[in-house]
Design an enzyme around this catalytic site. Structure first.
Site, PDB file in Angstrom:
ATOM      1  N   ASP A  30      -0.648   2.680  -5.207  1.00 22.24           N
ATOM      2  CA  ASP A  30      -0.613   1.256  -5.548  1.00 22.24           C
ATOM      3  C   ASP A  30      -1.894   0.903  -6.305  1.00 22.24           C
ATOM      4  O   ASP A  30      -2.949   1.463  -6.042  1.00 22.24           O
ATOM      5  CB  ASP A  30      -0.495   0.417  -4.273  1.00 22.24           C
ATOM      6  CG  ASP A  30      -1.635   0.692  -3.289  1.00 22.24           C
ATOM      7  OD1 ASP A  30      -1.800   1.855  -2.886  1.00 22.24           O
ATOM      8  OD2 ASP A  30      -2.379  -0.238  -2.950  1.00 22.24           O
ATOM      9  N   ASN A  75      -7.219   5.846   4.429  1.00 19.61           N
ATOM     10  CA  ASN A  75      -8.625   6.182   4.184  1.00 19.61           C
ATOM     11  C   ASN A  75      -8.975   7.634   4.508  1.00 19.61           C
ATOM     12  O   ASN A  75     -10.113   8.045   4.316  1.00 19.61           O
ATOM     13  CB  ASN A  75      -9.558   5.205   4.917  1.00 19.61           C
ATOM     14  CG  ASN A  75      -9.358   5.234   6.408  1.00 19.61           C
ATOM     15  OD1 ASN A  75      -8.467   5.909   6.912  1.00 19.61           O
ATOM     16  ND2 ASN A  75     -10.170   4.492   7.132  1.00 19.61           N
ATOM     17  N   ASN A  81      -9.288   3.218  -1.047  1.00 21.32           N
ATOM     18  CA  ASN A  81      -9.795   4.149  -0.030  1.00 21.32           C
ATOM     19  C   ASN A  81      -9.095   5.503  -0.045  1.00 21.32           C
ATOM     20  O   ASN A  81      -9.704   6.524   0.277  1.00 21.32           O
ATOM     21  CB  ASN A  81      -9.719   3.521   1.360  1.00 21.32           C
ATOM     22  CG  ASN A  81     -10.743   2.417   1.523  1.00 21.32           C
ATOM     23  OD1 ASN A  81     -11.811   2.454   0.910  1.00 21.32           O
ATOM     24  ND2 ASN A  81     -10.426   1.427   2.327  1.00 21.32           N
ATOM     25  N   HIS A 117       0.824  -1.218   0.000  1.00 23.75           N
ATOM     26  CA  HIS A 117       0.000   0.000   0.000  1.00 23.75           C
ATOM     27  C   HIS A 117       0.858   1.269   0.000  1.00 23.75           C
ATOM     28  O   HIS A 117       0.352   2.359  -0.229  1.00 23.75           O
ATOM     29  CB  HIS A 117      -0.895  -0.004   1.246  1.00 23.75           C
ATOM     30  CG  HIS A 117      -2.348   0.270   0.976  1.00 23.75           C
ATOM     31  ND1 HIS A 117      -2.882   0.446  -0.280  1.00 23.75           N
ATOM     32  CD2 HIS A 117      -3.391   0.419   1.835  1.00 23.75           C
ATOM     33  CE1 HIS A 117      -4.189   0.680  -0.187  1.00 23.75           C
ATOM     34  NE2 HIS A 117      -4.521   0.676   1.085  1.00 23.75           N
TER      35      HIS A 117
END
Length: 194
Positions: free
Chosen positions: A95, A70, A116, A22
Site C-alpha cells: 500500500d 513492521n 514499516n 495496509h
C-alpha cells in the site's frame, strides 16, 4: 535484467486486518494465487504463508509474511536467503500513502517513505534495491492519523478504486516475471495517466 523469482504481498495477518488498507499487498498476491489455483501453506521457517507457482513459464514464490507489517523483513530475508534469491529478483507489493486510490506505480529501490514493512525488508536484505509495486491508498491528510488510517477499511468508493489499481496492474505480471520492467512501467504508468 533478471526476472522476478519472489513476489511478496505485504499486510497484517488475522481477520481483523483482512479488509484494511495496509493489506493491499496481500490482496494482489491472493488474486494471482487464486487465478492459478495455487494454495498458500504456512511455512514456519519462512514466517509466512507461501506457495510456489508456475506463472507464465516462470517458477515463482508468492509470500504473505505473517509477522505483522513492521517485521516483514524477517519473512522476506528467510525465504530469499534459503532459495538464494537476490534483491533484484524480488517484487514487494504494498500500500502507498503517496498515491491516490486507483493509482499503481512500479519502481526499483528508493527509500521506505515511512512504510514499516519496507523499512524492515531493507534492514534484512541490507539494500533498498528490490522492486516495488505501489498500490495507492491515498493519505488521510494529517501524518498523525496515518497509523489509524492504514489499519481501517477504505470507504466503498475508495475500495473500488484500490481494486481497480490491482486489476490494472495484474496483467503486467508476464513482463515483470520476465524482467522486462521498462515495458511494464510504460504500460502501467501510461494507463494511470489517462
Amino acid at each position: 535484467m533478471p526476472g522476478i523469482r519472489l513476489i511478496v504481498g505485504l499486510g497484517n495477518p488475522g481477520l481483523e486486518y483482512e479488509d484494511t488498507r495496509h493489506n493491499a499487498g496481500f490482496w494482489w498476491v491472493e488474486r494471482i494465487a487464486a487465478a492459478r489455483k495455487a494454495m498458500f501453506n504456512a511455512e514456519k521457517k519462512f514466517h509466512g504463508l507461501t506457495t510456489r507457482a508456475h506463472l507464465d513459464g516462470h517458477e515463482t514464490w508468492l509470500l504473505k509474511p505473517q509477522t505483522f507489517m513492521n517485521r516483514s523483513g524477517q519473512a522476506v530475508g528467510a525465504l530469499a536467503g534459503f532459495y538464494k534469491i537476490t534483491p533484484e529478483e524480488i517484487l514487494v507489493v504494498h500500500d502507498e500513502l503517496d498515491l491516490a486510490p486507483g493509482d499503481a506505480r512500479l519502481k526499483k529501490g528508493g527509500g521506505h517513505g515511512g512504510h514499516n514493512g519496507l523499512k524492515d525488508i531493507i534492514a534484512h536484505l541490507g539494500t533498498p534495491d528490490f522492486w516495488r509495486l505501489r498500490i495507492g491508498i491515498g493519505h488521510p491528510g494529517d501524518k498523525n492519523q496515518v497509523a489509524d488510517y492504514v489499519l481501517h477499511p477504505a470507504r466503498r468508493e475508495e475500495q473500488e478504486l484500490i481494486e481497480s489499481a490491482v486489476d490494472k496492474s495484474l496483467p503486467l505480471l508476464p513482463q515483470i516475471l520476465a524482467g522486462d520492467f521498462p515495458a511494464a512501467m510504460l504500460k502501467l504508468h501510461t494507463k494511470a495517466a489517462k
